[in-house]
Structures are given as structure tokens and as C-alpha cells.
Enzyme design. Structure first.
Site, mmCIF file in Angstrom:
data_model
loop_
_atom_site.group_PDB
_atom_site.id
_atom_site.type_symbol
_atom_site.label_atom_id
_atom_site.label_comp_id
_atom_site.label_asym_id
_atom_site.label_seq_id
_atom_site.Cartn_x
_atom_site.Cartn_y
_atom_site.Cartn_z
ATOM 1 N N HIS A 23 36.638 -27.096 70.283
ATOM 2 C CA HIS A 23 37.869 -26.303 70.211
ATOM 3 C C HIS A 23 39.092 -27.128 70.571
ATOM 4 O O HIS A 23 38.989 -28.216 71.125
ATOM 5 C CB HIS A 23 37.767 -25.073 71.130
ATOM 6 C CG HIS A 23 37.647 -25.425 72.581
ATOM 7 N ND1 HIS A 23 36.468 -25.837 73.155
ATOM 8 C CD2 HIS A 23 38.567 -25.450 73.576
ATOM 9 C CE1 HIS A 23 36.650 -26.082 74.432
ATOM 10 N NE2 HIS A 23 37.933 -25.863 74.723
ATOM 11 N N ASP A 63 42.529 -26.599 72.741
ATOM 12 C CA ASP A 63 43.034 -25.679 73.770
ATOM 13 C C ASP A 63 44.320 -24.963 73.338
ATOM 14 O O ASP A 63 44.523 -23.792 73.656
ATOM 15 C CB ASP A 63 43.253 -26.421 75.095
ATOM 16 C CG ASP A 63 41.927 -26.764 75.770
ATOM 17 O OD1 ASP A 63 40.885 -26.254 75.332
ATOM 18 O OD2 ASP A 63 41.949 -27.540 76.741
ATOM 19 N N HIS A 95 37.823 -31.023 71.423
ATOM 20 C CA HIS A 95 36.761 -31.387 72.372
ATOM 21 C C HIS A 95 35.688 -30.310 72.497
ATOM 22 O O HIS A 95 35.875 -29.187 72.018
ATOM 23 C CB HIS A 95 37.356 -31.673 73.751
ATOM 24 C CG HIS A 95 38.081 -30.488 74.338
ATOM 25 N ND1 HIS A 95 39.412 -30.242 74.081
ATOM 26 C CD2 HIS A 95 37.676 -29.481 75.150
ATOM 27 C CE1 HIS A 95 39.790 -29.142 74.722
ATOM 28 N NE2 HIS A 95 38.743 -28.649 75.376
ATOM 29 N N ARG A 127 26.630 -27.058 86.968
ATOM 30 C CA ARG A 127 27.863 -27.850 86.815
ATOM 31 C C ARG A 127 29.051 -26.989 87.218
ATOM 32 O O ARG A 127 29.226 -25.884 86.710
ATOM 33 C CB ARG A 127 27.971 -28.245 85.342
ATOM 34 C CG ARG A 127 29.235 -28.994 84.915
ATOM 35 C CD ARG A 127 29.295 -28.908 83.412
ATOM 36 N NE ARG A 127 30.158 -29.870 82.749
ATOM 37 C CZ ARG A 127 31.399 -29.609 82.358
ATOM 38 N NH1 ARG A 127 31.959 -28.436 82.651
ATOM 39 N NH2 ARG A 127 32.082 -30.504 81.683
HETATM 40 O O1 LIG Z 1 34.631 -27.914 81.655
HETATM 41 C C1 LIG Z 1 34.978 -28.739 80.826
HETATM 42 O O2 LIG Z 1 34.642 -29.930 80.867
HETATM 43 C C2 LIG Z 1 35.854 -28.316 79.660
HETATM 44 C C3 LIG Z 1 36.216 -26.881 79.624
HETATM 45 C C4 LIG Z 1 37.139 -26.585 78.486
HETATM 46 O O3 LIG Z 1 37.114 -27.198 77.476
HETATM 47 C C5 LIG Z 1 38.103 -25.510 78.633
HETATM 48 O O4 LIG Z 1 38.154 -24.866 79.698
HETATM 49 O O5 LIG Z 1 38.866 -25.275 77.684
HETATM 50 FE FE LIG Z 2 38.945 -26.784 76.364
#
Ligand SMILES: O=C(O)CCC(=O)C(=O)O
Ligand SMILES: [Fe+2]
Length: 386
Positions: free
Chosen positions: A297, A299, A355, A365
């Protein structure tokens, strides 16, 4: 019944009349890949792996249909078969037949070695692609074991920012991504992780991904979300302390300064924006679309107001969990960030930084997403102890 929206775009389409009543989490996890041309994760059929690892276990290749003259030709190259004990061939060319046999043995030996070598190489490639880099990862931007003072890679800005009001001196003109391990200490990361743990222990998704948003109060519970502040009322004061919120503010401020410096803008032109949330991911199978954190996606598309995204990692890759690396997706050369407690990864939020997060294979995690906007109308106050 209306379908449950999965992301901001779907929410906008449904035109919810009360934005505050919207399930905030619907804005948290993305809808899915924005482009059909994205590289797909490579999977390796188990049968191929077995075939490569166990010599002779591969299904026999279909025999080619007999074709004249090729199919018969090899038989003519070998020694003529004669009835046993007749010695006809030996009598005709005894020394050349022995040499032939030796030569054939040598060739057979070589071919066996070559086949074995090829199998080992093939097996290694297949294992590597199925266990580690499940989507063609070519380069590690930040290894878990290295301590990066500040690594910054500039990438050309996408046009995504043109569709939004521009704020000169803030809206990205310089785009890129950076990683630093010296802005937030591991001790701070551990303290803030404990805040995440206690908050998330009040709820938790049935699937593998839970969030806690201290600003809005959104907390995953089962297949839904509740507003922590409403749900637990005054009890919340016995769970969180003023120091917990102070810690969040300190972290936010340090990350804001880091982003401003890396992109050559003033920190005061940046505003914290929503959602800002802790995430806890484990390998439990997804139960709802909200658990599907792994989709690629952008952001800026998913969250709208984001101009600069940051992630603070609160646990260590391969020590606390496996899988779960962050991947910047680029044609033929993905770049990964391996989470490390205290590591801050930040980047401009447009499609120059498409990403995804790899699926978590084991362990748990923890991370926090903290993002900034250049538009003061989209700014929010720090989460507060109310
Ligand atoms: O937690 C991550 O490494 C990425 C999370 C992410 O892409 C987001 O919150 O938009
Ligand atoms: Fe993200």
C-alpha cells in the site's frame, strides 16, 4: 446490510454521516494492492522443494514420442549387443571397447556430480525464496544487527502530492526514506513497548493483528474494535499513567525533529496526524480484513492526510519474531528494513514509497505508527491522559 468498509477509500464511498462514529481501524489497514502490476509474492510448490532435495524423488519426465531417426540413434552409438559368451564384439575391437566403457564410466561419474551440484544449487535457491525473501527481496536497507546513525536514501517524488493542497516548505519536494537507531534508545523502546503490552492486553484481535490507538482510543477486541476510553471509563486511570503519555510525547517529538532534519524542513511545519497506533502482530491466521496487514500500500492513499510516515519498532526481528520485515517495493529490487527495538524508519508517504509488511511467521512483533501532515487542518493533539 452495508458491507463493512476496509479502508478510507471505501469509507468515503459509503459517505458515513458521522466521521467520529466510523470504526477508526477501517482507516488503519490498507484496502489491498493499489496496482495490479505489483510483483506477486513468489511461492514454491512443496513438491518442487522435495524433488530438489531428494535425488530421484522427482516425477519421471514424460518420455518423448519416438521420432525417427533421432530416437533410435543413441542405440547405434553403443557397443553392439551380442549373445552372452559369444565374444564377437570383444574379438573384433577388444581394446577400443574397454576404453569406451571406461570413458562411459567417467562421463557417468561427471554427470552424476553435475546433477547433484545442480540439485543442491536449485534447492538452496528454492529454500531461500520460500523462507526468507518471499517477494523477490534484493537488498537489506537496515540489518537487525547493525546500529545505524542515520541512513537516508533519496527517491524521486511521485505525483501523489499534487492532488492535495500544497504547503510550501513542508509538502515533500525532496522524497526518500531513512532509518536511524540512535534517536530512540532501546531502553525507551522497551518502556513504550510495556505501554503497548498493557493496553493491548485489555483486548486483542482474534486474528493476527491488533491495534491500540491512544489518541482515538480504538482497541482491537475479537473481530471488532472498542473505544478504550468509553469501554473502560475511569478504570483506564489505573491502567495507564501520566508517564506513559509523556513517553509517547517525547518519542513523537524526537521523531518529528528527525524527519524535519532529514527532509530539510522546519519541524514546526509538521503536525501529528491520525491514526497513530501501536500494532501487535503474531502468526495467528487472519479472521477479518482488519487482520490483513501484509498488503502492499501507499500511506498517502490509505490514510489521506499522511505526508511523512514513521515507524518505531519495539521488538527485534529473528529474536522476538520471524517474518515481519518491512519491504519497500521496487521493480526488481525490493529493499527491506529489519525491525530492531528502538529503530525508527521514516519516509515520505506517497507512492514513491510503496510498501508492505511480510507475514509474521512466529513470535510477536510490536511497532508504533506515527505520521505527520503538512496540513494544519488534519493535525491532531498528542494523546492525553484524560
Ligand atoms: O509496521 C510496519 O512496519 C508498517 C506498518 C504500515 O505500513 C502502516 O502502518 O501503514
Ligand atoms: Fe504503511
Amino acid at each position: 446490510m452495508r458491507p463493512v468498509p476496509r479502508c478510507a477509500a471505501q469509507l468515503e464511498k459509503q459517505g458515513s454521516p458521522h466521521p467520529s462514529a466510523r470504526p477508526l481501524i477501517a482507516r488503519v489497514w490498507p484496502c489491498g494492492p493499489p496496482s495490479a502490476s505489483l510483483p506477486r509474492p513468489r511461492t514454491v510448490p512443496a513438491s518442487l522443494l522435495v524433488a530438489a532435495l531428494v535425488p530421484g524423488s522427482a516425477a519421471p519426465a514424460p518420455r518423448p514420442a519416438p521420432r525417427w531417426p533421432g530416437w533410435m540413434a543413441p542405440q547405434r552409438r553403443g557397443p553392439l549387443r551380442t549373445p552372452e559368451g559369444s565374444g564377437a564384439t570383444e574379438r573384433r575391437r577388444p581394446s577400443s571397447t574397454k576404453k569406451d566403457r571406461e570413458l562411459r564410466e567417467t562421463w557417468r561419474g561427471w554427470l552424476k556430480t553435475l546433477g547433484l551440484g545442480a540439485s543442491v544449487v536449485l534447492a538452496s535457491i528454492l529454500i531461500w525464496s520460500s523462507l526468507g525473501a518471499d517477494d523477490g527481496v534484493a537488498e537489506v536497507l537496515a540489518h537487525r544487527d547493525e546500529i545505524l546513525e542515520g541512513k537516508f536514501i533519496e527517491v524521486p517524488c511521485s505525483e501523489d502530492y499534487d492532488g492535495h493542497r500544497r504547503f510550501e516548505g513542508c509538502t515533500p519536494r525532496k522524497c526518500g526514506r531513512g532509518v536511524t537507531d540512535v534517536v530512540i534508545s532501546r531502553e525507551e523502546a522497551e518502556r513504550i513497548r510495556r505501554v503497548a503490552e498493557k493496553g493491548l492486553s485489555l483486548g486483542g484481535s482474534d486474528g493476527g493483528a491488533s491495534i491500540l490507538d491512544l489518541h482515538s482510543g480504538a482497541l482491537s477486541i475479537g473481530k471488532h474494535f472498542v473505544n478504550l476510553y468509553r469501554y473502560f471509563g475511569d478504570k483506564i486511570q489505573t491502567i495507564f499513567s501520566e508517564e506513559d503519555f509523556q513517553l509517547y510525547r517525547d518519542v513523537r517529538r524526537k521523531v518529528q525533529l528527525t524527519i524535519a532534519e532529514a527532509f530539510g524542513i522546519s519541524a514546526s511545519s509538521l503536525y501529528l496526524t491520525k491514526p497513530t497506533f501501536f500494532s501487535r502482530i503474531n502468526s495467528t491466521e487472519a479472521r477479518t480484513a482488519h487482520d490483513e496487514y501484509w498488503h502492499a500500500h501507499v500511506d498517502k492513499v490509505t490514510y489521506g492526510s499522511f505526508d511523512y510516515t514513521s515507524l518505531l519498532y519495539l521488538s527485534d526481528y529473528l529474536e522476538d519474531f520471524g517474518g515481519g520485515r518491512f519491504v519497500f517495493m521496487e521493480e526488481g529490487a525490493n529493499k527491506t528494513v529489519e525491525p530492531r527495538a528502538g529503530r525508527v524508519s521514516f519516509f515520505t508517504s506517497g507512492s514513491e514509497n510503496l510498501h508492505r509488511v511480510e507475514k509474521v511467521r512466529w513470535g510477536t512483533r510490536y511497532a508504533i505508527t506515527i505520521a505527520f501532515t503538512c496540513n494544519p487542518d488534519h493535525g491532531i493533539e498528542d494523546p492525553a491522559f484524560t
